[in-house]
Scaffold this motif. Structure first.
Motif, PDB file in Angstrom:
ATOM      1  N   LEU A  22       0.831  -1.214   0.000  1.00  0.00           N
ATOM      2  CA  LEU A  22       0.000   0.000   0.000  1.00  0.00           C
ATOM      3  C   LEU A  22       0.858   1.252   0.000  1.00  0.00           C
ATOM      4  CD1 LEU A  22      -2.959  -0.850   2.406  1.00  0.00           C
ATOM      5  CD2 LEU A  22      -3.083  -0.234  -0.014  1.00  0.00           C
ATOM      6  N   CYS A  23       1.965   1.204   0.689  1.00  0.00           N
ATOM      7  CA  CYS A  23       2.862   2.346   0.767  1.00  0.00           C
ATOM      8  C   CYS A  23       3.270   2.790  -0.648  1.00  0.00           C
ATOM      9  CB  CYS A  23       4.053   1.913   1.605  1.00  0.00           C
ATOM     10  SG  CYS A  23       5.267   3.149   1.856  1.00  0.00           S
ATOM     11  N   GLY A  24       3.594   1.814  -1.508  1.00  0.00           N
ATOM     12  CA  GLY A  24       3.951   2.157  -2.881  1.00  0.00           C
ATOM     13  C   GLY A  24       2.761   2.640  -3.678  1.00  0.00           C
ATOM     14  N   LEU A  25       1.658   1.930  -3.528  1.00  0.00           N
ATOM     15  CA  LEU A  25       0.462   2.269  -4.308  1.00  0.00           C
ATOM     16  C   LEU A  25      -0.062   3.665  -3.954  1.00  0.00           C
ATOM     17  CD1 LEU A  25      -2.367  -0.325  -4.771  1.00  0.00           C
ATOM     18  CD2 LEU A  25      -2.881   2.074  -4.565  1.00  0.00           C
ATOM     19  N   LEU A  26       0.123   4.046  -2.665  1.00  0.00           N
ATOM     20  CA  LEU A  26      -0.462   5.308  -2.201  1.00  0.00           C
ATOM     21  C   LEU A  26       0.497   6.489  -2.321  1.00  0.00           C
ATOM     22  CD1 LEU A  26      -2.375   3.948   0.933  1.00  0.00           C
ATOM     23  CD2 LEU A  26      -3.296   4.495  -1.335  1.00  0.00           C
ATOM     24  N   ALA A  27       1.781   6.196  -2.591  1.00  0.00           N
ATOM     25  CA  ALA A  27       2.777   7.283  -2.632  1.00  0.00           C
ATOM     26  C   ALA A  27       2.452   8.323  -3.696  1.00  0.00           C
ATOM     27  CB  ALA A  27       4.164   6.704  -2.874  1.00  0.00           C
ATOM     28  N   GLY A  28       1.792   7.897  -4.763  1.00  0.00           N
ATOM     29  CA  GLY A  28       1.531   8.822  -5.864  1.00  0.00           C
ATOM     30  C   GLY A  28       0.076   9.257  -5.971  1.00  0.00           C
ATOM     31  N   GLN A  29      -0.713   9.048  -4.905  1.00  0.00           N
ATOM     32  CA  GLN A  29      -2.117   9.510  -4.938  1.00  0.00           C
ATOM     33  C   GLN A  29      -2.153  10.988  -4.555  1.00  0.00           C
ATOM     34  OE1 GLN A  29      -4.580   7.353  -5.836  1.00  0.00           O
ATOM     35  NE2 GLN A  29      -3.173   5.611  -5.913  1.00  0.00           N
ATOM     36  N   GLY A  30      -3.252  11.595  -4.817  1.00  0.00           N
ATOM     37  CA  GLY A  30      -3.350  13.037  -4.529  1.00  0.00           C
ATOM     38  C   GLY A  30      -3.854  13.329  -3.123  1.00  0.00           C
ATOM     39  N   PHE A  31      -3.749  12.395  -2.201  1.00  0.00           N
ATOM     40  CA  PHE A  31      -4.239  12.659  -0.840  1.00  0.00           C
ATOM     41  C   PHE A  31      -3.273  12.125   0.206  1.00  0.00           C
ATOM     42  CE2 PHE A  31      -6.547   8.891  -2.559  1.00  0.00           C
ATOM     43  CZ  PHE A  31      -6.105   7.907  -1.689  1.00  0.00           C
TER      44      PHE A  31
ATOM     45  N   ASP B 196       3.783  16.367  -5.984  1.00  0.00           N
ATOM     46  CA  ASP B 196       3.426  16.835  -7.317  1.00  0.00           C
ATOM     47  C   ASP B 196       3.444  15.675  -8.317  1.00  0.00           C
ATOM     48  OD1 ASP B 196       2.903  18.777  -9.292  1.00  0.00           O
ATOM     49  OD2 ASP B 196       5.007  18.571  -9.920  1.00  0.00           O
ATOM     50  N   HIS B 197       4.525  14.934  -8.333  1.00  0.00           N
ATOM     51  CA  HIS B 197       4.544  13.725  -9.157  1.00  0.00           C
ATOM     52  C   HIS B 197       5.661  12.798  -8.707  1.00  0.00           C
ATOM     53  CE1 HIS B 197       7.732  15.957 -11.262  1.00  0.00           C
ATOM     54  NE2 HIS B 197       8.175  14.759 -11.609  1.00  0.00           N
ATOM     55  N   LEU B 198       5.553  11.529  -9.078  1.00  0.00           N
ATOM     56  CA  LEU B 198       6.637  10.559  -8.861  1.00  0.00           C
ATOM     57  C   LEU B 198       7.393  10.394 -10.173  1.00  0.00           C
ATOM     58  CD1 LEU B 198       4.828   7.656  -6.908  1.00  0.00           C
ATOM     59  CD2 LEU B 198       6.181   9.538  -5.942  1.00  0.00           C
ATOM     60  N   GLN B 199       8.663  10.046 -10.048  1.00  0.00           N
ATOM     61  CA  GLN B 199       9.488   9.815 -11.221  1.00  0.00           C
ATOM     62  C   GLN B 199       9.941   8.350 -11.215  1.00  0.00           C
ATOM     63  OE1 GLN B 199      10.207  12.239 -13.612  1.00  0.00           O
ATOM     64  NE2 GLN B 199      10.960  10.392 -14.679  1.00  0.00           N
ATOM     65  N   GLY B 200       9.822   7.677 -12.343  1.00  0.00           N
ATOM     66  CA  GLY B 200      10.248   6.276 -12.406  1.00  0.00           C
ATOM     67  C   GLY B 200      11.730   6.112 -12.066  1.00  0.00           C
ATOM     68  N   ILE B 201      12.100   4.956 -11.502  1.00  0.00           N
ATOM     69  CA  ILE B 201      13.523   4.678 -11.260  1.00  0.00           C
ATOM     70  C   ILE B 201      13.881   3.288 -11.780  1.00  0.00           C
ATOM     71  CG2 ILE B 201      14.190   6.100  -9.270  1.00  0.00           C
ATOM     72  CD1 ILE B 201      13.503   3.674  -7.476  1.00  0.00           C
ATOM     73  N   ASP B 202      15.188   3.087 -11.849  1.00  0.00           N
ATOM     74  CA  ASP B 202      15.727   1.769 -12.200  1.00  0.00           C
ATOM     75  C   ASP B 202      16.389   1.282 -10.924  1.00  0.00           C
ATOM     76  OD1 ASP B 202      16.922  -0.396 -13.275  1.00  0.00           O
ATOM     77  OD2 ASP B 202      17.840   0.657 -14.971  1.00  0.00           O
TER      78      ASP B 202
ATOM     79  N   TYR C 201       2.039   5.078 -11.051  1.00  0.00           N
ATOM     80  CA  TYR C 201       1.670   6.491 -10.925  1.00  0.00           C
ATOM     81  C   TYR C 201       2.850   7.414 -11.210  1.00  0.00           C
ATOM     82  CZ  TYR C 201      -2.665   4.777  -8.972  1.00  0.00           C
ATOM     83  OH  TYR C 201      -3.873   4.146  -8.817  1.00  0.00           O
ATOM     84  N   ALA C 202       3.952   6.845 -11.735  1.00  0.00           N
ATOM     85  CA  ALA C 202       5.161   7.650 -11.940  1.00  0.00           C
ATOM     86  C   ALA C 202       5.313   8.043 -13.404  1.00  0.00           C
ATOM     87  CB  ALA C 202       6.382   6.852 -11.489  1.00  0.00           C
ATOM     88  N   LYS C 203       6.069   9.127 -13.618  1.00  0.00           N
ATOM     89  CA  LYS C 203       6.414   9.513 -14.986  1.00  0.00           C
ATOM     90  C   LYS C 203       7.504   8.591 -15.492  1.00  0.00           C
ATOM     91  CE  LYS C 203       5.250  14.369 -14.961  1.00  0.00           C
ATOM     92  NZ  LYS C 203       5.755  15.743 -14.784  1.00  0.00           N
ATOM     93  N   GLY C 204       7.395   8.157 -16.718  1.00  0.00           N
ATOM     94  CA  GLY C 204       8.441   7.325 -17.309  1.00  0.00           C
ATOM     95  C   GLY C 204       8.406   5.896 -16.811  1.00  0.00           C
ATOM     96  N   GLN C 205       9.560   5.240 -16.945  1.00  0.00           N
ATOM     97  CA  GLN C 205       9.645   3.801 -16.649  1.00  0.00           C
ATOM     98  C   GLN C 205      10.136   3.530 -15.236  1.00  0.00           C
ATOM     99  OE1 GLN C 205      12.139   1.696 -19.396  1.00  0.00           O
ATOM    100  NE2 GLN C 205      10.416   1.315 -20.760  1.00  0.00           N
TER     101      GLN C 205
END
Ligand code: S3P
Length: 439
Positions: free
Chosen positions: A106-115, A160-166, A186-190
């Motif tokens: 849930l921590c990952g799934l919720l990190a990029g929500q707007g609340f 504001d937004h998450l950014q994809g990481i490798d 919910y992240a930009k990119g890969q």
């Protein structure tokens, strides 16, 4: 949901396990069915859902975030998906009890929500390491508060937004991998994860099943954000981690002959079968078939003599939840069993190396805990009292040990068996374990 010290198991020695049974649904797959069903567009029908406290904690969390979920009713759950952007802020913190899978995924799934959302758990979960997920999520731009010790409660602030990481994972953990892949939605990119050893791949399989494009090349999984899930139907297999107690029980109790029905045999979960077979167990895998993208089979187990082994390193992540049961098999084997490379056992629902060693010693077995494993000399299990420390898998493992004990075994602090295996006592009694519970 918190562990109550009051519930004890009392198991009379001897007996054998005979007949056939279906253990409850897979815990890992049950959690994920709720998550993906909730984020999907359309209605997802689930059968075989585990009605244990852990999976119910995930189910209730999604209800608190506005998802309409009917059931569970005899393992049937109907999820009215809200789509990727459809979750709403819960009015209260999400209490996931004893469930590490709920908290980390849930921590990952919720990190990029707007609340903003807070995740809390019981005393065991509040001691478990969360930096393994919050650190890489921070690299993706998440804003998550932990305690100074890096533990729950976790307060997830909107960003504001998450950014994809490798991400090169330092530990072989399906929870870390899944957390980051869920954040990656919910992240930009890969977003890519590379694991140091194969771990359970239910997240990847289920994402594909729900029509999401996830690429897998060896140890690397990659997805891009901004996709969609399409609702689908899921038939959840019986949990091999729950079947494991019966595999060990039937192996060590003379005269046993047991069929375990419709068990998930995903290759990333079958370490327990491989290890027990190497020790000399007689386990047949029958009627292999597919259940919604997961392989299942009936397992036929008959009692047999075991010998001590050095547990192969490559099997450790594939059997990570089954070591409490495997240690009981080792206590009944001829000779020495050596486990190394399993330091992760120290940060499970309890410190499973210390708590299992203490319990084995209390029952007269020569068990030496090491920083990353254990050395066990097979011997005669005595009667006695063992403290499970509120750890479900430890309670059920010592219940099976009684099959080979010379006296009554009492296991204390067993209420958390309900987190993964509701109905354990009647089901085990039904195939021959002389078990009762007292509170
Ligand atoms: C799980 C992963 C494993 C396992 C746990 C369930 C999952 O944890 O021990 O019971 O469903 O992803 P780790 O990823 O911490 O090894």
């Amino acid at each position: 949901m918190n562990s109550s010290h009051a519930l004890n198991f009392n198991i009379k020695p001897g007996g054998k396990l005979r007949g056939s049974l279906r253990v409850p649904g897979d815990k890992s797959i049950s959690h994920r069915s709720i998550m993906f069903g909730s984020l999907a567009e359309g209605i997802t029908q689930v059968t075989g859902f585990l009605e244990g406290d852990d999976a119910l904690a995930t189910l209730n969390s999604f209800r608190q975030m506005g998802v309409k979920i009917e059931g569970p009713d005899n393992g049937r759950v109907t999820i009215h998906g809200v789509g990727m952007q459809g979750l709403t802020a819960p009015k209260e913190p999400l209490d996931v009890g004893n469930s590490g899978t709920s908290m980390r995924l849930l921590c990952g799934l919720l990190a990029g929500q707007g609340f903003e959302v807070t995740l809390v758990g019981d005393s065991s979960l509040s001691d478990r390491p969360m930096r393994r997920v919050t650190a890489p999520l921070k690299e993706m731009g998440a804003n998550i508060e932990t305690t100074e010790a890096g533990t729950a409660p976790l307060v997830i602030h909107p960003v504001d937004h998450l950014q994809g990481i490798d991400y090169l994972m330092p530990v072989a953990s399906a929870q870390v991998k899944s957390c980051l892949l869920l954040a990656g939605l919910y992240a930009k990119g890969q977003t890519s994860t590379t694991e140091p050893a194969p771990t359970r791949d239910h997240t990847e399989r289920m994402m594909s099943g729900f029509g999401y494009n996830i690429k897998r090349e060896g140890s690397k999984a990659t997805l891009s954000g901004n996709g969609r899930f399409a609702a689908c139907n899921l038939d959840i297999p019986a949990d091999i981690s729950s079947a494991a107690f019966f595999l060990v029980g039937a192996t060590i109790a003379k005269g046993s002959d047991l069929i375990l029905e419709h068990v998930g045999i995903n290759p990333t979960r079958i370490g327990v079968i491989n290890i027990l077979r190497e020790m000399g167990a007689d386990i047949e895998v029958l009627n292999k078939r597919d259940a919604g993208g997961e392989p299942v089979a009936d397992l036929h187990v008959r009692s047999s003599k075991l010998k001590g082994i050095k547990i192969p390193a490559d099997q450790v992540p594939l059997a990570i939840d089954e070591f409490p049961a495997i240690f009981i098999a080792a206590a009944c084997a001829e000779g020495e069993t050596i486990l190394t490379g399993a330091e992760e056992l120290r940060v499970k629902e309890s410190d499973r190396i210390q708590v299992m060693a203490d319990g084995l010693i209390a029952l007269g077995i020569d068990a030496k805990p090491t920083p990353d494993g254990m050395i066990i000399q097979g011997g005669q299990i005595q009667g006695g009292t063992v403290d499970s420390h509120g750890d479900h898998r430890i309670a059920m493992s010592f219940a099976m040990a009684a099959l080979r004990a010379s006296g009554v075994v009492t296991v204390t602090d067993c209420a958390n068996v309900n987190t993964s295996f509701p109905g354990f006592v009647p089901l085990a009694a039904g195939v021959g374990l002389d078990i009762s519970s007292t509170s």
